[in-house]
Design a protein around this motif. Structure first.
Motif, PDB file in Angstrom:
ATOM      1  N   GLU A 240      13.714  -3.795  50.726  1.00 52.81           N
ATOM      2  CA  GLU A 240      13.892  -4.087  52.150  1.00 52.81           C
ATOM      3  C   GLU A 240      15.373  -4.194  52.511  1.00 52.81           C
ATOM      4  OE1 GLU A 240      11.569  -6.774  54.437  1.00 52.81           O
ATOM      5  OE2 GLU A 240       9.949  -6.799  52.955  1.00 52.81           O
ATOM      6  N   TYR A 241      16.159  -4.760  51.601  1.00 53.22           N
ATOM      7  CA  TYR A 241      17.585  -4.868  51.887  1.00 53.22           C
ATOM      8  C   TYR A 241      18.224  -3.475  51.924  1.00 53.22           C
ATOM      9  CZ  TYR A 241      21.846  -7.566  52.476  1.00 53.22           C
ATOM     10  OH  TYR A 241      22.987  -8.134  53.023  1.00 53.22           O
ATOM     11  N   HIS A 242      17.739  -2.584  51.071  1.00 51.69           N
ATOM     12  CA  HIS A 242      18.250  -1.210  51.119  1.00 51.69           C
ATOM     13  C   HIS A 242      17.954  -0.587  52.478  1.00 51.69           C
ATOM     14  CE1 HIS A 242      19.539   2.725  49.780  1.00 51.69           C
ATOM     15  NE2 HIS A 242      18.416   3.228  50.259  1.00 51.69           N
ATOM     16  N   ALA A 243      16.753  -0.846  52.996  1.00 45.86           N
ATOM     17  CA  ALA A 243      16.407  -0.321  54.312  1.00 45.86           C
ATOM     18  C   ALA A 243      17.316  -0.904  55.392  1.00 45.86           C
ATOM     19  CB  ALA A 243      14.942  -0.630  54.620  1.00 45.86           C
ATOM     20  N   ILE A 255      22.230   8.496  47.277  1.00 47.03           N
ATOM     21  CA  ILE A 255      21.747   7.158  46.923  1.00 47.03           C
ATOM     22  C   ILE A 255      20.267   7.020  47.257  1.00 47.03           C
ATOM     23  CG2 ILE A 255      21.884   4.717  47.500  1.00 47.03           C
ATOM     24  CD1 ILE A 255      24.163   5.438  45.740  1.00 47.03           C
ATOM     25  N   ASP A 256      19.865   7.492  48.426  1.00 47.93           N
ATOM     26  CA  ASP A 256      18.458   7.399  48.823  1.00 47.93           C
ATOM     27  C   ASP A 256      17.557   8.133  47.834  1.00 47.93           C
ATOM     28  OD1 ASP A 256      19.150   5.907  51.037  1.00 47.93           O
ATOM     29  OD2 ASP A 256      19.035   7.591  52.440  1.00 47.93           O
ATOM     30  N   ALA A 257      18.018   9.269  47.341  1.00 51.01           N
ATOM     31  CA  ALA A 257      17.229  10.027  46.363  1.00 51.01           C
ATOM     32  C   ALA A 257      17.080   9.246  45.064  1.00 51.01           C
ATOM     33  CB  ALA A 257      17.881  11.384  46.103  1.00 51.01           C
ATOM     34  N   LEU A 258      18.135   8.563  44.647  1.00 52.59           N
ATOM     35  CA  LEU A 258      18.072   7.755  43.433  1.00 52.59           C
ATOM     36  C   LEU A 258      17.142   6.552  43.615  1.00 52.59           C
ATOM     37  CD1 LEU A 258      21.846   7.783  42.386  1.00 52.59           C
ATOM     38  CD2 LEU A 258      19.968   9.011  41.277  1.00 52.59           C
ATOM     39  N   VAL A 259      17.190   5.930  44.788  1.00 54.42           N
ATOM     40  CA  VAL A 259      16.289   4.811  45.076  1.00 54.42           C
ATOM     41  C   VAL A 259      14.839   5.270  45.004  1.00 54.42           C
ATOM     42  CG1 VAL A 259      15.496   3.270  46.926  1.00 54.42           C
ATOM     43  CG2 VAL A 259      17.945   3.462  46.410  1.00 54.42           C
ATOM     44  N   ALA A 270      14.513  -1.245  44.557  1.00 53.62           N
ATOM     45  CA  ALA A 270      15.770  -0.541  44.327  1.00 53.62           C
ATOM     46  C   ALA A 270      16.579  -0.525  45.609  1.00 53.62           C
ATOM     47  CB  ALA A 270      15.511   0.884  43.850  1.00 53.62           C
ATOM     48  N   LYS A 271      17.907  -0.462  45.453  1.00 48.84           N
ATOM     49  CA  LYS A 271      18.794  -0.480  46.611  1.00 48.84           C
ATOM     50  C   LYS A 271      20.189  -0.010  46.238  1.00 48.84           C
ATOM     51  CE  LYS A 271      20.692  -4.471  47.830  1.00 48.84           C
ATOM     52  NZ  LYS A 271      22.018  -4.436  47.149  1.00 48.84           N
ATOM     53  N   ILE A 272      20.949   0.337  47.248  1.00 50.65           N
ATOM     54  CA  ILE A 272      22.379   0.547  47.057  1.00 50.65           C
ATOM     55  C   ILE A 272      23.009  -0.805  46.755  1.00 50.65           C
ATOM     56  CG2 ILE A 272      23.018   0.203  49.481  1.00 50.65           C
ATOM     57  CD1 ILE A 272      24.954   2.604  49.158  1.00 50.65           C
ATOM     58  N   GLY A 276      28.965   0.381  49.872  1.00 48.19           N
ATOM     59  CA  GLY A 276      28.145   1.432  50.453  1.00 48.19           C
ATOM     60  C   GLY A 276      28.890   2.732  50.673  1.00 48.19           C
ATOM     61  N   LEU A 277      28.186   3.687  51.292  1.00 52.38           N
ATOM     62  CA  LEU A 277      28.681   5.042  51.546  1.00 52.38           C
ATOM     63  C   LEU A 277      28.967   5.775  50.238  1.00 52.38           C
ATOM     64  CD1 LEU A 277      31.037   4.399  54.594  1.00 52.38           C
ATOM     65  CD2 LEU A 277      28.640   5.119  54.583  1.00 52.38           C
ATOM     66  N   GLY A 278      28.200   5.476  49.218  1.00 52.12           N
ATOM     67  CA  GLY A 278      28.382   6.064  47.894  1.00 52.12           C
ATOM     68  C   GLY A 278      28.374   4.969  46.849  1.00 52.12           C
ATOM     69  N   GLY A 279      28.847   5.312  45.664  1.00 58.31           N
ATOM     70  CA  GLY A 279      28.906   4.323  44.600  1.00 58.31           C
ATOM     71  C   GLY A 279      27.618   4.233  43.816  1.00 58.31           C
ATOM     72  N   CYS A 280      27.151   3.022  43.563  1.00 57.24           N
ATOM     73  CA  CYS A 280      26.024   2.806  42.659  1.00 57.24           C
ATOM     74  C   CYS A 280      24.807   2.251  43.380  1.00 57.24           C
ATOM     75  CB  CYS A 280      26.418   1.827  41.547  1.00 57.24           C
ATOM     76  SG  CYS A 280      27.654   2.481  40.398  1.00 57.24           S
ATOM     77  N   MET A 281      23.651   2.399  42.728  1.00 61.07           N
ATOM     78  CA  MET A 281      22.429   1.740  43.154  1.00 61.07           C
ATOM     79  C   MET A 281      21.888   0.944  41.975  1.00 61.07           C
ATOM     80  SD  MET A 281      19.824   3.342  41.359  1.00 61.07           S
ATOM     81  CE  MET A 281      18.353   3.024  42.339  1.00 61.07           C
ATOM     82  N   ILE A 282      21.007  -0.011  42.280  1.00 61.73           N
ATOM     83  CA  ILE A 282      20.386  -0.815  41.235  1.00 61.73           C
ATOM     84  C   ILE A 282      18.875  -0.759  41.400  1.00 61.73           C
ATOM     85  CG2 ILE A 282      22.332  -2.375  40.875  1.00 61.73           C
ATOM     86  CD1 ILE A 282      20.906  -4.414  42.686  1.00 61.73           C
ATOM     87  N   ALA A 283      18.165  -0.859  40.283  1.00 60.40           N
ATOM     88  CA  ALA A 283      16.710  -0.843  40.299  1.00 60.40           C
ATOM     89  C   ALA A 283      16.199  -1.988  39.435  1.00 60.40           C
ATOM     90  CB  ALA A 283      16.175   0.487  39.782  1.00 60.40           C
TER      91      ALA A 283
END
Length: 317
Positions: A240-243, A255-259, A270-272, A276-283
């Motif tokens: 939800e925070y990613h949204a 990032i959205d594809a990785l999520v 999962a989320k960025i 933001g605007l790039g970088g890493c995501m976590i799951a």
């Protein structure tokens, strides 16, 4: 020669909202480190060595980061000397070796600054309190990012997951047997641009307040779920925070594809992470699904992945 070390961090929830007074949850990543060495040079007449300082960086460092750190290092060193009473004007050589990917949202600049601060303290035989180290790292963070919340400056020296709000940090109670799979999209983000874009998205009366309020609710629910061991509920807060960040224009297609890939592979959420605007995501992932999630993330284009146990770390780096 003085030596200092720090490590990376990931923001579990609360990025951006923490600048407006909400809480943020941060997790140390001890396997990604910055190590600094500081010593006196044999001679001060070196090309480009203004203000009696020379800076060299190795490891996962870009030319842009070298320029940024070189600029903030002078302020950082001046602030360190003022705070600790050092009057030595000998030429200093500072070398940093880092494995924290720049622009990844994992606290690369804060980890570098903390490592340098600790190396200077070691070199000049000064005992720094946690508050002193935090304030000095914040000096450099405010140069690098503008108005910094302080969560990075605190988390890159933490030995356990933290709840951070208004300059104060407390360890999180953890009842979940889970992992964080961290994936680098391979495209660096920009905290300053993300901050600008978020502010621009606050159109209409009360928009900022609604963003901060929703972020705060998600963080509070996550804290309770984490302590009670409700892993699925915790994961839902991440997604939800990613949204929330995506609606503000802070995510990217990659990032959205990785999520999506992480969720399809069995992750609980999962989320960025970071600016933001790039970088890493976590799951957020159960241990038995970590291999599948990691493989799927690489198939989807992740440049690198790391697996971080969501528990109290055994100690500082």
């Amino acid at each position: 020669m003085g030596i200092g070390r720090a490590h990376a961090k990931a923001i579990l929830l609360g990025e951006h909202a923490v600048v407006y007074g909400a809480a943020a949850l941060a997790v140390p990543i001890p396997q990604l480190t910055a190590t600094a060495s500081a010593g006196w040079s044999a001679g001060s007449a070196q090309a480009g060595a203004a203000d009696n300082l020379s800076f060299t960086a190795t490891g996962s460092v870009t030319r842009t980061m070298v320029t940024q750190v070189s600029e903030s290092l002078r302020r950082l060193t001046a602030a360190f000397k003022a705070r600790t009473g050092v009057t030595d004007e000998a030429h200093l050589d500072v070398i940093v070796d880092g494995t924290v990917p720049p622009g990844g949202g994992l606290g690369s600049s804060a980890a570098t600054s903390r490592a340098i601060v600790l190396a200077l303290a070691n070199l000049f035989d000064r005992d720094l309190s946690d508050a002193d180290a935090f304030d000095l790292v914040q000096t450099a963070e405010n140069v690098a990012h503008g108005r910094a919340s302080g969560v990075d400056a605190r988390a890159v020296g933490a030995s356990a997951p933290l709840r951070f709000q208004a300059g104060r940090a407390a360890e999180l109670a953890i009842g979940c047997d889970t992992l964080l799979v961290v994936a680098d999209s391979g495209s660096p983000g920009s905290t300053k641009e993300a901050v600008r874009r978020l502010r621009a998205s606050f159109t209409g009366a009360g928009a900022q307040e609604r963003f901060v309020e929703r972020a705060g609710r998600l963080v509070d629910t996550a804290v309770a779920a984490l302590a009670a061991g409700r892993a699925a509920e915790l994961g839902a807060q991440l997604t939800e925070y990613h949204a929330l960040l995506g609606a503000a224009g802070l995510s990217t297609d990659r990032i959205d594809a990785l999520v999506t890939a992480a969720l399809d592979a069995g992750s609980l959420g999962a989320k960025i992470t970071g600016g933001g605007l790039g970088g890493c995501m976590i799951a957020l992932t159960r241990p038995e699904h970590a291999r599948t999630v990691t493989a799927r993330l690489h198939e989807t284009g992740a440049a690198q992945t790391w697996v971080v146990p969501l528990r109290r770390a055994s100690g500082h780096v």
